[in-house]
Every structure is written in C-alpha cells, then in structure tokens.
Write an enzyme that holds these catalytic residues in place. Sequence first.
Site, PDB file in Angstrom:
ATOM      1  N   ALA A  16      42.836   4.499  44.930  1.00 20.32           N
ATOM      2  CA  ALA A  16      43.392   5.844  45.056  1.00 20.32           C
ATOM      3  C   ALA A  16      42.567   6.756  44.157  1.00 20.32           C
ATOM      4  O   ALA A  16      42.744   6.759  42.931  1.00 20.32           O
ATOM      5  CB  ALA A  16      44.860   5.846  44.652  1.00 20.32           C
TER       6      ALA A  16
ATOM      7  N   GLY B 137      46.593  11.434  36.927  1.00 19.80           N
ATOM      8  CA  GLY B 137      46.499  10.136  37.574  1.00 19.80           C
ATOM      9  C   GLY B 137      47.340  10.072  38.823  1.00 19.80           C
ATOM     10  O   GLY B 137      47.774  11.094  39.357  1.00 19.80           O
ATOM     11  N   ASN B 138      47.565   8.866  39.306  1.00 20.64           N
ATOM     12  CA  ASN B 138      48.390   8.671  40.491  1.00 20.64           C
ATOM     13  C   ASN B 138      49.184   7.378  40.348  1.00 20.64           C
ATOM     14  O   ASN B 138      49.083   6.676  39.340  1.00 20.64           O
ATOM     15  CB  ASN B 138      47.531   8.668  41.765  1.00 20.64           C
ATOM     16  CG  ASN B 138      46.425   7.623  41.696  1.00 20.64           C
ATOM     17  OD1 ASN B 138      46.683   6.432  41.587  1.00 20.64           O
ATOM     18  ND2 ASN B 138      45.175   8.096  41.752  1.00 20.64           N
ATOM     19  N   ARG B 139      49.967   7.040  41.354  1.00 20.06           N
ATOM     20  CA  ARG B 139      50.908   5.932  41.265  1.00 20.06           C
ATOM     21  C   ARG B 139      50.330   4.586  41.694  1.00 20.06           C
ATOM     22  O   ARG B 139      51.046   3.587  41.761  1.00 20.06           O
ATOM     23  CB  ARG B 139      52.142   6.233  42.126  1.00 20.06           C
ATOM     24  CG  ARG B 139      52.903   7.486  41.707  1.00 20.06           C
ATOM     25  CD  ARG B 139      54.098   7.716  42.633  1.00 20.06           C
ATOM     26  NE  ARG B 139      54.790   8.961  42.332  1.00 20.06           N
ATOM     27  CZ  ARG B 139      55.751   9.087  41.421  1.00 20.06           C
ATOM     28  NH1 ARG B 139      56.117   8.022  40.725  1.00 20.06           N
ATOM     29  NH2 ARG B 139      56.321  10.249  41.199  1.00 20.06           N
TER      30      ARG B 139
END
Length: 413
Positions: free
Chosen positions: A273, A206-208
Amino acid sequence: MRIVLGVGGGIAAYKVASLLRLFTEAGHHVTVIPTEAATRFVGTATWEALSGNPVSNSVFDDVHQVNHVRLGHEADLVVIAPATADLLAKAATGQAGDLLTNTLLMAHGPVLFAPAMHTEMWQHAATRANVETLRGRGAAVLEPATGRLTGADSGPGRLPEPEVIFDAAMALVQGQSDYQLPLAGKTVTISAGGTREPLDPVRFLGNRSSGKQGVALAVAARNAGATVRLLAAHMEVPPPAGVEVVQVETALQLREAAMAAAADSDVVIMSAAVADFRPAEVSNTKIKKRDDTADPVITLVRNPDILQELVERRNIAGAGEGQQLIVGFAAETGDSQGDVRAYAEAKLQRKGCDLLVVNHVGTDKVFGQDTNSVVILSRSGSEPQEAAGTKTEVSAAIISRIGFELNHVSPRA
C-alpha cells in the site's frame, strides 16, 4: 506412505532434519539413508531419533533383508536432500557405490532431488547436463534457492526451504509424475506492507496495511519454486523464511528498491500500500503544539507512480517483447462517480500492468484481516477471476494464475 530420505554430504544437511520432521508429523514412514559424508555433518543418532527407524549407509548391514534392493522396491517416494553435485553426478551416471545410490537404481516410484551446492558448482556445464539427464528420465529436480551460501558468498545454490521440498514431494506423489514447480527457476519481486511518509522525527502519514497479503504471496511464490525478493515496508507480521528481504520505509525508498530489483526479476508483484502523497517539507524537529501559534498547514506532493514506471521501463527494455510479468494491486472504494470494478478497470488501462488484483477496502475490510476477497483482472481481456478465503488461499490462487500466464500466454506487446 513409505519414504526414503537420502541425505547428501553438504552443510545444508542440518536443514533436512526439519524436512524429516515434516514427513513424520504428516504420518509417513521414513527411512533415512545418509551418505558417509553426510554423517560428518549430522550423525546417525539424530536421524534415528527423528525417524524412529534404524539408519545405515552400508549395503553390508542387515544383508539378510537385502536392503540395497528392498528399500527402493518398497518406497512410494525417494527424496534426496541436499542433492550435492557429487550425488547428482552419481545418480545421472548410474553409480551404485553405497546404499543410497543402490536404492536410487532400484526405485520404482517418483524421485525428487533438492540440490544444494556452491553457485559455480550448480552453474557448471557438467552439473547442468546431469540435471537435464535426470529430468529426462522422469526425476523431479528442484531449482536451488538463492541467498547466503557457506562463507561470505551468496547466489543460487541454497537448499530450498524444508516446506518447499515437502510441498513438492506431496505434489509429486499425487499423480503428478512429471511434476515441476510452476515458478521453478523464476525470480519474483514482491512489495508488501504500507509506506510511511515522515512529517517530522516523530510523526508520519501512513495507512492501515499490515503486510499479511504480501507475506502470504511471498510464501506462495517460494513454495512454487521461485527465488523471492520481498520489498518490506511497515509490516505487522514477520517476513517468511527462505526469501530475501529488502527493508524500505517511504514511497521513494520503495521506488528505488523496486527499480533495482525489477532488473533481474521475471515477475514483479506490487502488493504494498504505497502512499499517493507525501509532505512537501519534513521538519527536522518535532512540530510543537503551542497556544500562541496558528495550526500548521501541511502541503502534500504526489509520490511517483511506481507501478506505471515499472511497466514503462519493462516495455522500453523489452522493445515490445518483454517477458517480465507485472502485477498490480488496487485497493478501491466506490463512490458516486463509480463502483469498485469501474475504477479498477480504468486503473488497469492506465497503469498498463499485465494483471491487476482488486479488492474492496474499508475500515473493517482487508487491511489487518486474515481473509480477503479479490478479483483478478487481465490486460489481455480474459474473463475476471475471483478468489476468496484466507490470505494464504487467495495468494495461492494469485500465484497459480501468474504461473499460468507465464507458461501459456504469448509475449506481451
């Protein structure tokens, strides 16, 4: 400010109580005039309690004050919500059968109609003609929202959210007598949050991204009059009221949702994102950590470039004359090969989108924060535009720029 709030006889009348509270909490003096039909949905006691003023819909109450003349003369603003098909017809033809329609004929200040009715009623030629008549006389008529209607039906015809009506009303009295919401009648699709690519039933890549910027964009587009569809990946904030929400998790799911949503969208904003890569294989069971086995090797494959594919499909469908505006986001970091602006300029040319919103990201920048600082680049070659502040303020600047592009830029080649 003295406001007359006219309430039409529709099921959406209950939502107008929230609009009334927004007006009174902002310090305005509000006189509520419900139609007789409206009191079948929300009683006069509710309007009196929330407004602090007596409520009537009869020209024969307090005759000595000549209310059917006085209220319209004294009002700085008249707002009609919900503006039913019946009320629009009566206003357009100048009927004066009750206190509200009399007040409309006597109004000297700006008048704002917020329609709500079934889709077929809104799209009927008679209603459309009445709307054009009212707009031609200088009244502001909002576009209804799209969504669930009474019963199982859905479509254009929902009352705009109280916050949208409030913002439009405030803009109308601020010297904008010909006020029209910049995205009124437009459908805007916005992706938000971060995609998650599963490794096994427990883990994911995943990402932030928190989704805050995408949600703020959805609110700004909604408040600008658009029908908003939010493609929501993982978000740490709830979606806003008054928008359609499509839940997605992976980049492939987002691609499928975006392609379907873009088909009827005037604007597509890809602010999510999106993971550039995903695991080539996904385990059906949790990957175990054992002392007698080697460390796992995870092979990644590229995810599709959703933004670029949207642009290509738009251009093919439009045969070079596409009216759809596509906005990309670039979360960039500089390195020894180039700075953030250089990478962003190259991405804009590569993707082919109309606008690219660029921000410099890092462990303590943008993701999860309440503030942002962006540069808006245009494929048309116009000067870059900077916007900074809260994500709400940045979103307002982006939506304002989109409205300008739609209303002032010729069709894109």
